[in-house]
Design a protein around this motif. Sequence first.
Motif, PDB file in Angstrom:
ATOM      1  N   GLU A 181       6.139  20.566  66.605  1.00 54.57           N
ATOM      2  CA  GLU A 181       5.698  21.925  66.923  1.00 54.57           C
ATOM      3  C   GLU A 181       5.988  22.262  68.390  1.00 54.57           C
ATOM      4  O   GLU A 181       6.514  23.323  68.710  1.00 54.57           O
ATOM      5  CB  GLU A 181       4.194  22.004  66.649  1.00 54.57           C
TER       6      GLU A 181
ATOM      7  N   GLU B 246       9.780  22.375  69.505  1.00 56.92           N
ATOM      8  CA  GLU B 246      10.367  23.616  69.008  1.00 56.92           C
ATOM      9  C   GLU B 246      10.008  24.776  69.944  1.00 56.92           C
ATOM     10  O   GLU B 246      10.864  25.578  70.308  1.00 56.92           O
ATOM     11  CB  GLU B 246       9.869  23.879  67.584  1.00 56.92           C
TER      12      GLU B 246
ATOM     13  N   SER C  46      12.829  26.728  72.114  1.00 62.01           N
ATOM     14  CA  SER C  46      13.117  28.150  71.894  1.00 62.01           C
ATOM     15  C   SER C  46      12.812  28.947  73.155  1.00 62.01           C
ATOM     16  O   SER C  46      13.500  29.918  73.466  1.00 62.01           O
ATOM     17  CB  SER C  46      12.375  28.691  70.668  1.00 62.01           C
TER      18      SER C  46
ATOM     19  N   GLU D 176      17.781  17.705  68.625  1.00 60.41           N
ATOM     20  CA  GLU D 176      17.943  19.110  68.959  1.00 60.41           C
ATOM     21  C   GLU D 176      17.801  19.341  70.470  1.00 60.41           C
ATOM     22  O   GLU D 176      18.390  20.245  71.044  1.00 60.41           O
ATOM     23  CB  GLU D 176      16.919  19.959  68.202  1.00 60.41           C
TER      24      GLU D 176
END
Lengths: 116, 404
Positions: B175, B178, B182, B224
Amino acid sequence: MQYALLIYENEDLYRTGEGRALDDIIAAHQALAGELAARGILKGGSGLKTADTATTVRKTGGQHALHDGPYAEAREQLGGFYLVEVPDLDAALAIARRVPLAGDGAVEVRPVIDED
Amino acid sequence: MGALEGVAREAGGRIVAALAATFRDLDLAEEAFAEACARAAAVWPSAPPLDPAAWLYATARRQALDMIRKRNVRQRLAPDAPEPEATTEEVLASDARLIPDERLRLIFVCCHPAVAPEARAALTLRLVCGLTVQEIARAFLIGEPAMFQRLTRAKRKIAEAGVSFEVPGPEAWPERVEAVLSTLEVAYARAHEDAAGASAHAGYAREMLDLTAVLADLLPEEPECLAFAALVRFAEARRPARLDAEGAMIPLSEQDPALWRRPLIRDGDALLRRAARLNRPGPRQLRAALHAAWSLRRSRAEPPPWSAILALYDQLLDWREDPFVRLNRAVALAEVAGPAAALAEVAALDTAKLADFQPYHAVRADLLARLGRRDAARAAYDRAIDLAPGPAERLWLLRKRSEL
């Protein structure tokens, strides 16, 4: 810090038995409250009777008026709360995630004003 | 003054982060740092420090302790026992490594899911990258008072709600990472979309290289995250090739690859390979792969890798159906299948979402022009120019329009 975990749920789920059975939920609340009390985190809290038992005292322009019903006419109503003492918001959020809910719902996490 | 500004910008993020982590108070950290800069401006001209960053940190830290003491006295509480302080001399004897890198921790605080999403990137840029409120407001296209309010509200939420200043445990990472990625993506997109790169943007593009290196270092098992660090390197590698002599932007396919900074591309490649070895594909790895495909080009003589680009955009669409991805895909499609096919694709896009998106009108204008529909192309260029792009983009659009 102390946080109030305010539980908002659709009360109909308890009436119609669509969600988890009421007994299950109560047992789950007792288990959570028992664990939090044993860890010294639980400072208070209670379940509330359904919103149709609520009476709201509304003050408008200096006048008080009574209103039969909860403050907000929403589908999800305040159904109970926990008062916990934990180091920070993340710890409070971790407990909020574990609060039993019959179906969809929300747990609002609000810091309590420090009186010291 | 110029030297101070440089040091403040370069080390400010680390200093504010270290202070915030120590004192768990964002406003205090900012005020103390500002005060240290003011002192530096007065003192440095006559007595320049050996290690300016360490001087600023030591002074800001002392200032913060002072402010806390005063605050406690004001509240008529017994003052806390003061923390043992390093004297300035002690600090000067050591080196810049004295300032612990607390930026990751501060990024996690600023990007906490409890902070309003629209404030996260702005707060990170303010506290971690040291941008002024005015610079951030300009980057996000909102007024300065509104941005100030947004930042104030976010800082208040962090303080009053008791957001933790710890890097969360791995169970919270999916969570959090991410949210962090972003947020940084939004911040970097702002820095990158303006090819002319006003000085502030160039400054935080540099910060972004540092920050992503810190992230990749601390979260080496998050593919990522590695991919985003790679993407920033690929994109920054092209900065020297993005403007022509008149200051107009040069589209990627027309840039001279000889001007691209090869060391950054090599770093990007290495990061992307590390991500791939973790064997957990994701959209950011595909985005970085798009940049990597372009970076293979060594000179203008080599044809642009349009079919590879098109294939990568197709894969990206499998991750998320997104009109912005479709628009970029249409640019590649025009080269592979011709402008008519691309225009049909563009016509099918959700115009409500793209109506105020300048590249949408620029792409349409180009396709219309290539199909000989001059009037429609001119109207589309007008619309793109109306949407007030950066100066380099504006110059390029005006030129394309006059070529019709």
